[in-house]
Scaffold this motif. Structure first.
Motif, PDB file in Angstrom:
ATOM      1  N   GLU A  14     -26.540 -24.469  48.751  1.00  0.00           N
ATOM      2  CA  GLU A  14     -25.411 -24.652  49.668  1.00  0.00           C
ATOM      3  C   GLU A  14     -25.178 -23.387  50.487  1.00  0.00           C
ATOM      4  O   GLU A  14     -24.943 -23.447  51.706  1.00  0.00           O
ATOM      5  N   ARG A  15     -25.257 -22.242  49.840  1.00  0.00           N
ATOM      6  CA  ARG A  15     -25.087 -20.975  50.547  1.00  0.00           C
ATOM      7  C   ARG A  15     -26.199 -20.773  51.570  1.00  0.00           C
ATOM      8  O   ARG A  15     -25.954 -20.393  52.720  1.00  0.00           O
ATOM      9  N   SER A  16     -27.420 -21.063  51.160  1.00  0.00           N
ATOM     10  CA  SER A  16     -28.572 -20.889  52.054  1.00  0.00           C
ATOM     11  C   SER A  16     -28.446 -21.761  53.287  1.00  0.00           C
ATOM     12  O   SER A  16     -28.716 -21.306  54.416  1.00  0.00           O
ATOM     13  N   ASN A  17     -28.057 -23.008  53.098  1.00  0.00           N
ATOM     14  CA  ASN A  17     -27.944 -23.932  54.229  1.00  0.00           C
ATOM     15  C   ASN A  17     -26.856 -23.494  55.194  1.00  0.00           C
ATOM     16  O   ASN A  17     -27.016 -23.611  56.412  1.00  0.00           O
ATOM     17  N   ARG A  18     -25.756 -22.979  54.659  1.00  0.00           N
ATOM     18  CA  ARG A  18     -24.692 -22.487  55.541  1.00  0.00           C
ATOM     19  C   ARG A  18     -25.167 -21.268  56.335  1.00  0.00           C
ATOM     20  O   ARG A  18     -24.972 -21.176  57.556  1.00  0.00           O
ATOM     21  N   LEU A  19     -25.780 -20.328  55.644  1.00  0.00           N
ATOM     22  CA  LEU A  19     -26.242 -19.120  56.325  1.00  0.00           C
ATOM     23  C   LEU A  19     -27.325 -19.449  57.347  1.00  0.00           C
ATOM     24  O   LEU A  19     -27.321 -18.935  58.471  1.00  0.00           O
ATOM     25  N   TYR A  28     -34.642 -18.735  62.777  1.00  0.00           N
ATOM     26  CA  TYR A  28     -35.338 -19.852  62.141  1.00  0.00           C
ATOM     27  C   TYR A  28     -36.418 -19.324  61.200  1.00  0.00           C
ATOM     28  O   TYR A  28     -37.213 -18.456  61.566  1.00  0.00           O
ATOM     29  N   ALA A  29     -36.438 -19.861  59.991  1.00  0.00           N
ATOM     30  CA  ALA A  29     -37.421 -19.513  58.954  1.00  0.00           C
ATOM     31  C   ALA A  29     -37.337 -18.047  58.535  1.00  0.00           C
ATOM     32  O   ALA A  29     -38.211 -17.547  57.838  1.00  0.00           O
ATOM     33  N   GLY A  30     -36.275 -17.366  58.959  1.00  0.00           N
ATOM     34  CA  GLY A  30     -36.148 -15.954  58.642  1.00  0.00           C
ATOM     35  C   GLY A  30     -35.270 -15.710  57.440  1.00  0.00           C
ATOM     36  O   GLY A  30     -34.308 -16.430  57.185  1.00  0.00           O
ATOM     37  N   GLY A  31     -35.592 -14.664  56.707  1.00  0.00           N
ATOM     38  CA  GLY A  31     -34.785 -14.271  55.568  1.00  0.00           C
ATOM     39  C   GLY A  31     -35.036 -15.122  54.339  1.00  0.00           C
ATOM     40  O   GLY A  31     -35.792 -16.094  54.358  1.00  0.00           O
ATOM     41  N   ASN A  32     -34.412 -14.734  53.254  1.00  0.00           N
ATOM     42  CA  ASN A  32     -34.525 -15.468  51.997  1.00  0.00           C
ATOM     43  C   ASN A  32     -33.321 -15.156  51.126  1.00  0.00           C
ATOM     44  O   ASN A  32     -32.642 -14.141  51.317  1.00  0.00           O
ATOM     45  N   THR A  33     -33.062 -16.050  50.208  1.00  0.00           N
ATOM     46  CA  THR A  33     -31.902 -15.954  49.328  1.00  0.00           C
ATOM     47  C   THR A  33     -32.356 -16.198  47.896  1.00  0.00           C
ATOM     48  O   THR A  33     -33.419 -16.789  47.663  1.00  0.00           O
ATOM     49  N   LEU A  60     -34.040 -21.454  55.840  1.00  0.00           N
ATOM     50  CA  LEU A  60     -32.814 -21.455  55.035  1.00  0.00           C
ATOM     51  C   LEU A  60     -31.900 -22.620  55.397  1.00  0.00           C
ATOM     52  O   LEU A  60     -31.265 -23.221  54.528  1.00  0.00           O
ATOM     53  N   GLY A  61     -31.826 -22.950  56.678  1.00  0.00           N
ATOM     54  CA  GLY A  61     -30.912 -24.002  57.106  1.00  0.00           C
ATOM     55  C   GLY A  61     -31.232 -25.360  56.531  1.00  0.00           C
ATOM     56  O   GLY A  61     -30.351 -26.214  56.415  1.00  0.00           O
ATOM     57  N   THR A  62     -32.486 -25.585  56.160  1.00  0.00           N
ATOM     58  CA  THR A  62     -32.899 -26.886  55.623  1.00  0.00           C
ATOM     59  C   THR A  62     -33.497 -26.756  54.223  1.00  0.00           C
ATOM     60  O   THR A  62     -34.159 -27.677  53.748  1.00  0.00           O
ATOM     61  N   LEU A  63     -33.266 -25.633  53.566  1.00  0.00           N
ATOM     62  CA  LEU A  63     -33.859 -25.370  52.258  1.00  0.00           C
ATOM     63  C   LEU A  63     -33.413 -26.402  51.228  1.00  0.00           C
ATOM     64  O   LEU A  63     -32.242 -26.754  51.134  1.00  0.00           O
TER      65      LEU A  63
END
Length: 681
Positions: A14-19, A28-33, A60-63
């Motif tokens: 949920e956090r990843s999708n929000r961020l 897009y496709a940047g970063g990781n959690t 992250l937005g669609t993880l």
């Protein structure tokens, strides 16, 4: 039944999708959690500490849970004992596989160490424009302290990997009051004891940096307006972009074919209108996520938008040669004995002042994302220049990232491209029937498709079926109207960068005996099919010759082009005209590598817009059968006794264009289940 995710995993997703859904937070496709929590060892049943972290690739937005790598934390942290040092840190990525829990989920990314070694239950690594602006400022360390005090610490540039994970872990341990860090030349990392706290710390760093850049920064970081370099009007920009697009795509495809994307966003136009844009563009992008997509720097046209078109094209060709030579020199300066081979010397980003930005990639999404990343880079430059000076990592470090063996291995794991990958198709009459089936087949084989039809709603529906703007766009076009045809091709050029494959499918059918066929019937039939195909092919040839990449033009003709059926003078004569256009254009355009072929269907009843529009009832009356039995009637008069469907015609179009018939032009393929009277002689 799907198992319920671990509560910490659910919070992580949920956090990843929000961020990931907020472009101010990460690209897009940047970063990781990541999240750490106790899980069950499937062998012993005992609790074991696990790490869930976004795996290699993905967004992250669609993880989803399937996009997480799952590792045993004790084994991951044990790797520090055998760490051979920064010169061999790439070996540690393979070692992550020995730390996987169970099936492990997604493949671990290079940033896994950053998450596993930092002593915090939740960690976010992000690429916000505001954070990268500080990271890429000449005095970024001092600015970070001024902005955050001691709550966010500075970690000097380090290529992503195991050592960077150790650096961040050490920085956190030495600064227990800190909630995160700015990574020089890279981005930010934040942490927290809970998912909510970690997210709050990430957003605190990003928003605080935004406020700092806005309130501390100067008003015009890109300098004053440059005389003559302001934006053209929207109509002028689009016309100029469409005129330049085929030439630019040809240049960008010198080493390998590319799909294009165009944007004339305000951010881009303002940057290109300012005095400092040549200096800043030459410095290139900095964040590794950016220049892996954009290359180290763009190609910049150094002429005002009012320069004559021929002069602009000539200058772009010269600049392209200079760019290729400079890129080859960059490769030679830094390549070592073990470096991967140079992947190509063409630009991924072309900037045209007053007009906009053209970006290129192996597919539309890649090209579009390259453009989005360069907009991120512009935002980073603005922020850094507002409070200091933009200073990206040096060229040698950029080369180490771009030609990293781990990146090369990732490229080798990519699936083989589909047969029509990078090809851009325009199909007329694609809103229904045979055209719709052709559009579906071409898209399934990897093409970008322009769905052209007089029925706007039908075209939009088919484009939606194909997956939307990264795969297909809809254009409204009446093929009897030269201006609409030109506009349709311009739309294709702006959407995808060019046109490689055109299918002349639009048509109507009027079934009447000679004495009942009015001149208006004849004129309408020929205007749509004979004249319309000529106009579409002429525009296709104009674009394809400008591109210099060859191409395919396919005519959906008919068995009636060679077979004399009853009560069909207008339709059959128009189809015969189309059939001969195939021969004439194959002879004329072959020197430009443009192949022209045809398909001769017969009796395509089911799914056909023509038959549903009254032609079926007319032909059924001619043959004395019920309209709902017409397909069966046509099938029974064939040698194979099989009904012809739209998909069969689409198969023939793919056979002609899919790459196996590279030396075939001027051919007509019958798709009629065998009508002996229509055999070609």
């Amino acid at each position: 039944m799907t198992a319920t995710p671990h509560p910490e995993v659910r919070a992580l997703l949920e956090r990843s999708n929000r961020l990931g859904s907020d472009p101010r937070t990460t690209n897009y496709a940047g970063g990781n959690t990541s999240a750490k929590a106790l899980g069950t060892d499937p062998v012993t049943g005992a609790d074991t500490e696990l790490l869930w972290v976004k795996g290699s690739g993905g967004d992250l937005g669609t993880l989803t849970e399937g996009g997480l790598a799952v590792l045993r934390l004790d084994r991951l942290r044990a790797l520090t004992a055998g760490y051979p040092g920064v010169e061999r840190e790439d070996e540690m990525v393979a070692a992550f596989d020995y730390c996987l829990h169970g099936r492990g989920g997604a493949a671990p990314s290079i940033d896994t160490a950053m998450h596993g070694l930092v002593d915090a239950a939740h960690v976010d690594h992000l690429h916000p424009d505001s954070g990268i602006a500080l990271a890429c400022a000449a005095d970024g360390e001092e600015l970070t302290k001024e902005c955050f005090g001691d709550t966010v610490v500075w970690v000097p540039w380090r290529r992503p990997g195991f050592q960077l994970g150790l650096d961040i872990a050490a920085a956190k341990e030495a600064n227990p009051q800190a909630v995160g860090c700015v990574l020089g030349g890279h981005g930010i990392t934040a942490w927290g004891a809970t998912s909510a706290q970690c997210e709050a710390n990430s957003l605190h760093i990003i928003r605080t940096a935004e406020d700092f850049l806005r309130t501390r920064g100067k008003a015009e970081p890109f300098g004053p307006l440059l005389a003559g370099f302001g934006p053209l009007t929207e109509a002028e920009r689009r016309a100029r972009a469409a005129a330049l697009a085929p030439v630019l795509r040809a240049l960008a495809s010198t080493d390998r074919p590319q799909v294009g994307h165009f944007t004339d966003s305000g951010v881009v136009l303002d940057f290109l209108s300012r005095a400092e844009h040549p200096r800043l563009a030459a410095l290139g992008t900095s964040c590794p996520d950016h220049f892996l997509r954009t290359k180290v720097r763009p190609l910049l046209l150094d002429l005002p938008p009012t320069a004559p078109l021929d002069e602009a094209i000539a200058r772009l060709r010269a600049l392209h040669q200079d760019y290729r030579a400079a890129y080859a020199a960059y490769y030679d300066r830094h390549a070592g004995p073990g470096s991967p081979a140079m992947r190509g010397a063409d630009p991924a980003v072309v900037l045209v002042p007053g007009v906009g930005m053209f970006t290129y990639g192996k597919d539309k999404q890649t090209a579009r994302v390259a453009g989005e990343f360069y907009v991120n880079a512009i935002n980073v430059m603005r922020g850094a220049e507002a409070v200091s000076a933009y200073r990206p990592i040096d060229e040698a470090e950029k080369f180490r990232i771009e030609y990293w063996e781990l990146e090369e291995a990732k490229l080798r794991r990519m699936p083989a491209p589909r047969p029509l990958a990078t090809r851009i198709a325009l199909v007329t009459g694609a809103g229904s029937g045979i055209g719709r089936a052709i559009a579906h087949r071409l898209a399934a084989e990897g093409a970008c498709v322009v769905v052209a039809d007089r029925d706007t709603a039908g075209a939009e529906a088919v484009a939606g079926e194909l997956g939307g703007p990264d795969t297909a766009v809809a254009v409204t076009v009446d093929v009897t109207d030269e201006e609409q045809i030109r506009a349709a091709f311009d739309a294709a050029l702006l959407a995808f960068g060019g046109v490689d494959l055109v299918v002349n499918n639009a048509g109507i059918s009027i079934s009447k005996p000679l004495l009942e066929t009015a001149a208006a019937d004849w004129d309408r039939q020929h205007a749509i099919m004979a004249r319309g195909s000529f106009l579409v092919s002429r525009e296709a040839a104009r674009v394809m010759t400008a591109q210099g990449l060859g191409g395919d033009i396919v005519y959906i003709a008919s068995k009636n082009a060679v077979f004399a059926g009853p009560n069909n003078i207008a339709y059959s004569a128009a189809k015969a005209d189309q059939a001969h256009q195939v021969r004439l254009l194959a002879a004329e355009l072959g020197g430009d590598g443009i192949r022209v072929n045809g398909v001769n269907p017969d009796g395509v009843v089911r799914g056909s817009g023509i038959f549903a529009g009254g032609w079926g009832a007319q032909r059924a009356a001619v043959y004395g059968v019920a309209e709902d039995k017409l397909g069966e009637f046509y099938a029974q008069r064939t040698l194979l006794k099989r009904e012809v469907l739209p998909e069969h015609v689409a198969n023939a179009v793919f056979a002609l264009t899919g790459g196996d018939l590279t030396h075939t032009t001027g051919l007509h393929i019958p798709v009629d289940a065998g009508v002996a009277a229509a055999f070609l002689r």
